[in-house]
Design an enzyme around this catalytic site. Structure first.
Site, PDB file in Angstrom:
ATOM      1  CD  GLU A  51      -2.223 -35.677 -29.407  1.00 36.18           C
ATOM      2  OE1 GLU A  51      -1.467 -35.321 -29.655  1.00 36.18           O
ATOM      3  OE2 GLU A  51      -2.160 -36.998 -29.195  1.00 36.18           O
ATOM      4  NE  ARG A 276      -4.063 -48.766 -31.246  1.00 40.72           N
ATOM      5  CZ  ARG A 276      -3.328 -47.483 -31.361  1.00 40.72           C
ATOM      6  NH1 ARG A 276      -1.666 -47.204 -30.872  1.00 40.72           N
ATOM      7  NH2 ARG A 276      -3.432 -46.894 -32.638  1.00 40.72           N
ATOM      8  CE  LYS A 286      -3.240 -38.587 -35.110  1.00 38.66           C
ATOM      9  NZ  LYS A 286      -3.924 -37.723 -34.080  1.00 38.66           N
TER      10      LYS A 286
END
Length: 574
Positions: A51, A276, A286
């Site tokens: 993104e 992750r 983020k």
């Protein structure tokens, strides 16, 4: 022979000739099985779909290396696709930064650069198809009401009173949404699945929302934008992705991924989840990284303390070290915490053989060598890198007045302190043996100068003819030849291993994560150090000339890491 390490990850292995072989992991096993059965006609197509609402961090590097690495290994392709479905948070700045980071890591998407916004027309048509199939409806509940109707993990949800609108009504309302005839938040398009599903994500998830905001690529063409779960699976389908690799937080979303593709009866990639990256002393959210930037806890996205790729790059981390780190941690099926010392170890291993050695004094203490001629200086020969003879040697000036590290002298040294003290003899690296005779202090009692003598027969730091030995070798610089420079000592941004365990992670910010030293003394050859060059300051660590703040004749150095390799010591104990 390959094996699984203590975190459940498949790790890199070495063949008898000592050559590193490609890591094996469960994702590659899936792909190899698919190739054997010709599931996707022998194709391997992966994608990295960031993104554009922030800068990439070290966690994204793991995904980049995995997706591009798999494509390279199996002669496939990897797409770079920007998931640009939320114009409120996206910008061209982030798009450009992401491209730069992927290239810096050493990967190339060639012609396969895509944007979800490329598919807005097709996504809209697919939404209409779902409505026509009776599998989507326009809901006029408020966002708060939708949350209340969704239920809990233990209680089923309730159907919206608007769930049974006719296909004609839904098509008309969805068209009004797209034309901007309805207010933001007045309604959404939802999938019609099962409000009693044990998977809350399947309880009629939102597919489209109204959002009057110009898009960085499509301008004001659209005032409705698709949700991630809807756009992502269809973008994979449009691009004929074979293996859609994502992190474990999307494991529950896989059911919706499959449902949308099956409902529309379109090409169906396979979603595969892996753990992750969680890194000690580090935040990899983020949203929280944005908070650090906006609240000015750091100087920006490229602050060398940040785990962003731009921050690591500015600090002095290399792409090769990060790729090696990603390979070493492997690909796991369950979450675990990776010790940040492993990342530092990967960097040290590379810089140990590539970074030239230099001498610098960060906390200078002046020494006057009383029996050395006042008007004399000489050049001594120093080795640039003992790990690589091809890097040769250099000449360093030596004179009567030098600087050593303040920590290398103690007036009343304890038993196991072997460096300089009153009446003690030490070796100066590449130069001479010196012995301290007098300690000079200022009015406050602080030591400001040492008076020493040297032994001319020990030139080059060699053992004197009488065979006496010393227990310490010190680095130094000549006072009249040295240059002044700013050196920035970086440490972990957080003072605890897992800062996310607290309600407010900013409480654990390390006040000593940056210490700027403005009066460091470095050997003269560093005066014209080019920005973006690595050095090992002997006995102090690995340093990097800051690529932004360094100017010709005025270098600024960032400490990338210390010389102490914690990970190497951990491995010996395992």
């Amino acid at each position: 022979m390959s094996g699984e390490n203590k975190t459940g990850e498949d790790k890199t292995h070495t063949d008898p000739a000592g050559k590193e072989k490609a890591s094996s992991n469960f994702i590659k096993h899936i792909i190899e099985d698919d190739l054997k059965t010709d599931k996707y006609d022998g194709r391997v197509v992966t994608r990295f779909p960031p993104e554009p609402n922030g800068y990439l961090h070290i966690g994204h590097a793991k995904s980049i290396c995995l997706n591009f690495g798999i494509a390279n290994q199996y002669q496939g392709t990897c797409h770079l696709r920007f998931d640009d479905t939320n114009p409120l948070k996206e910008s061209v700045e982030y798009v450009d930064a992401i491209k730069e980071d992927v290239r810096w890591l050493g990967f190339d998407w060639t012609k396969h650069l895509y944007y979800t916004s490329d598919y807005f027309d097709r996504l809209y048509e697919c939404a209409i198809a779902l409505i026509e199939k009776g599998k989507a409806y326009v809901d006029s509940l408020t966002a708060e009401e939708i949350r209340d109707f969704r239920g809990t993990l233990n209680e089923p949800g309730k159907e919206s009173p608007y769930r049974n609108r006719t296909v004609t009504e839904n098509l008309a309302l969805f068209e009004k949404m797209a034309k901007g005839e309805l207010e933001d938040g007045s309604c959404v398009l939802r999938a019609k699945i099962d409000m009693a599903s044990s998977n809350i994500i399947m309880r009629d998830p939102t597919l489209y929302r109204i959002r009057r905001k110009d898009h960085h690529r499509t301008g004001n063409k659209w005032c409705i934008y698709p949700m991630y779960d809807y756009a992502h699976c269809l973008s994979d389908s449009f691009e004929k992705i074979t293996h859609s690799i994502c992190t474990l937080e999307f494991v529950n979303n896989r059911e919706l991924y499959d449902w949308i593709l099956d409902a529309l009866e379109v090409y169906h990639p396979q979603q595969i989840e892996f753990a992750r990256l969680n890194l000690s002393y580090t935040i990899l959210s983020k949203r929280r990284l944005i908070q650090l930037v906006e609240e000015k806890h750091v100087s920006g996205w490229d602050d060398p303390r940040m785990p962003t790729l731009s921050g690591l790059r500015r600090r002095g981390y290399t792409a090769a070290a990060i790729r090696k780190f990603c390979d070493m941690i492997g690909v796991a099926r369950r979450d675990s915490m990776v010790d940040i010392s492993l990342l530092e170890h990967c960097l040290r291993e590379e810089l140990n053989v590539s970074a030239p050695r230099v001498m610098g004094v960060l906390h200078p203490l002046k020494i006057v060598i009383e029996n050395y001629p006042e008007d004399q200086s000489e050049m001594v020969e120093a080795i640039n890198n003992p790990e690589d003879e091809s890097m040769g040697t250099r000449k360093i000036p030596f004179s009567r007045v030098i600087y050593i590290e303040r920590d290398d002298f103690m007036e009343n040294p304890p038993k196991k302190f072997y460096r300089l003290g009153p009446g003690r003899e030490v070796r100066l690296r590449y130069a001479y043996f010196i012995t301290c005779h007098d300690v000079i202090k200022d009015e406050s009692g602080e030591i400001i100068e040492l008076r020493c003598t040297y032994d001319p027969e020990t030139r080059g730091g060699n053992t004197p003819p009488d065979g006496r030995k010393v227990k310490a070798t010190l680095h130094w610089v000549s006072e009249k030849h040295s240059i002044n420079a700013e050196v920035r000592l970086y440490d972990h941004l957080f003072s605890v291993e897992n800062p996310m365990q607290s309600d407010d992670f900013t409480e654990h910010l390390n006040p000593d994560s940056l210490v700027a030293l403005g009066n460091c003394k470095l050997e003269p050859g560093l005066k014209n150090a080019m920005p973006g060059v690595h050095y090992q300051f002997e006995r102090l660590g690995y340093f990097f000339s800051d690529p932004l703040d360094s100017t010709p004749g005025n270098p600024v150095f960032n400490r990338v890491s210390t010389l102490r390799d914690t990970w190497a010591k951990i491995k010996k104990k395992m």
